[in-house]
Enzyme design. Structure first.
Site, short mmCIF file in Angstrom:
data_model
loop_
_atom_site.label_atom_id
_atom_site.label_comp_id
_atom_site.label_asym_id
_atom_site.label_seq_id
_atom_site.Cartn_x
_atom_site.Cartn_y
_atom_site.Cartn_z
N PRO A 27 37.84 30.15 43.58
CA PRO A 27 38.32 29.14 42.64
C PRO A 27 39.82 29.30 42.42
O PRO A 27 40.31 30.40 42.16
CB PRO A 27 37.55 29.46 41.35
CG PRO A 27 36.39 30.28 41.79
CD PRO A 27 36.85 31.04 42.98
N CYS A 135 41.23 36.29 36.41
CA CYS A 135 42.49 35.56 36.26
C CYS A 135 43.53 36.44 35.55
O CYS A 135 43.26 36.97 34.47
CB CYS A 135 42.26 34.27 35.48
SG CYS A 135 43.76 33.27 35.31
#
Length: 405
Positions: A27, A135
């Site tokens: 992603p 992230c």
């Protein structure tokens, strides 16, 4: 010399989904939307460089059952999903041919994560849920999310428990980094917690949050994680720039598959290379001419326009991809600038037609691309590192209210 295919069984099982080529599209915010996933699936199927009309993007299925690869959405914020934010609802839209449908969720509040997962399961919005604990960007870590979160072991466990419980029959996986920095390594503890809470598979990016995308990924950490949690598949991520890199990672670490991110920027045909390599066809590596690359660029921009519902906005969104697609080709700086400010397909096509489209694939274009910054200070909530178990002060107000990075 071409690298030989791995000798181990490379079929990847994610819950009920058989992935015949153990490759996952990582992603990436603003990148792995439906149009880009369509292009990647097109090449994974072996459809090749067929020109504008050839990019149909059907299911990436293998001939003997199962799917050739897994393509995950860009990051979806759980709060925004629960609140049915308009942008978020567009981001979770999948093409009818996308199977299995994979959504990556970000959240820091167990209750909100649980609501989002139950919403996905009850409304049939996806077939697989991945949780983001990797992230490193400041707006995520300063809330205690992403790569900062696994440091809080109890919080991680609570989120995983809510997610797995709410998912029902849907498999839940997670993606994480080694830790916050070299002094706060978390991946082995996080891996054991994941197994205990019923997570189906783990992907490890072999960098800390502080490294961001700099330096060299630590593949030895991937090997250690595989040894530490042999009960479930472990996927490796970091510094996969070619199909040969993917095969080498599997051989050297014993991991069950690979997650590819920056390596496919401006190069969705990398998935054709990966499928060929894992099937033992290491000679079938794509080396497109600039003409073929230009065809893909136009189709990518066109798909974005169709998805957004506005051609001009689609071309504007495509601008960030131009430099990646043209990496290594003999295209002057002025022309690169012109192509990166186009606002219509006709303008983009006209600019590309001015190039020497007969240029062959340039030497060195398979190398690193995308962000390379490293050695960053990780922005964390006040007092975050005082206690790896205390979760006080982390709640629903720490959730982001927008998706896609």
């Amino acid at each position: 010399m071409p690298t030989t295919a791995p000798t181990k069984n490379t079929t990847l099982q994610i819950g009920p989904h058989t992935v015949r080529t153990p490759v996952v599209l990582a992603p990436m915010a603003g990148i792995t939307n439906a149009p880009f996933r369509t292009l990647c699936r097109h090449f994974a199927e072996g459809a090749g460089f067929a020109g504008d009309e050839g990019f149909a993007g059907g299911e990436a299925k293998g001939g003997d059952g199962g799917f050739k690869a897994l393509f995950v959405s860009e990051m979806i914020t759980t709060r925004a999903l629960v609140e049915r934010n308009e942008k978020t609802m567009q981001l979770i839209h999948f093409d009818a041919t996308e199977k299995p449908r994979s959504i990556q969720l970000y959240g820091v509040d167990p209750a909100t994560v649980g609501k989002a997962v139950r919403m996905i399961a009850e409304e049939g919005l996806a077939d697989h849920i991945d949780l983001n604990f990797g992230c490193p960007v400041p707006k995520v870590t300063r809330k205690g999310g992403g790569s900062a979160l696994p440091y809080k072991r109890h919080l991680l466990r609570a989120i995983l428990r809510e997610a797995v419980s709410g998912a029902g029959d849907l498999p839940v996986t997670m993606k994480m980094r080694k830790g916050i920095d070299d002094d706060h390594i978390t991946y082995l503890d996080a891996g054991r917690i994941a197994v205990e809470e019923g997570v189906t598979a783990i992907a490890l990016h072999g960098r800390t949050a502080a490294q961001h995308y700099g330096g060299t990924a630590d593949w030895e950490a991937i090997a250690r994680l595989k040894e530490h949690v042999p009960e479930i598949p472990v996927l490796g991520n970091g510094d996969i720039w070619s199909a040969e890199d993917a095969l080498r990672m599997v051989r050297e670490t014993g991991c069950d598959g690979v997650v590819v991110g920056r390596g496919c920027l401006g190069r969705p045909w990398l998935f054709a290379d990966l499928v060929a390599a894992f099937e033992g066809r290491t000679e079938d590596i794509a080396r497109p001419s600039l003409r073929e690359v230009a065809d893909v660029m136009l189709r990518h921009a066109g798909l974005l326009g169709e998805w957004i519902g506005d051609e001009s906005k689609g071309v504007v969104d495509f601008r960030k991809h131009v430099a990646w697609y043209l990496k290594g080709f003999a295209v002057g700086s002025e022309m690169r600038r012109r192509l990166a400010i186009t606002s219509s397909l006709a303008e983009l096509r006209a600019g590309l037609d001015e190039l020497d489209l007969d240029q062959p694939w340039p030497a060195g274009a398979d190398g690193p691309r995308g962000r390379t910054s490293g050695n960053n200070r990780v922005v964390l909530p006040d007092g975050w590192l005082k206690d790896p178990y205390d979760c006080a002060g982390v709640g629903e107000d720490a959730e982001l209210d927008t998706s896609g990075g």
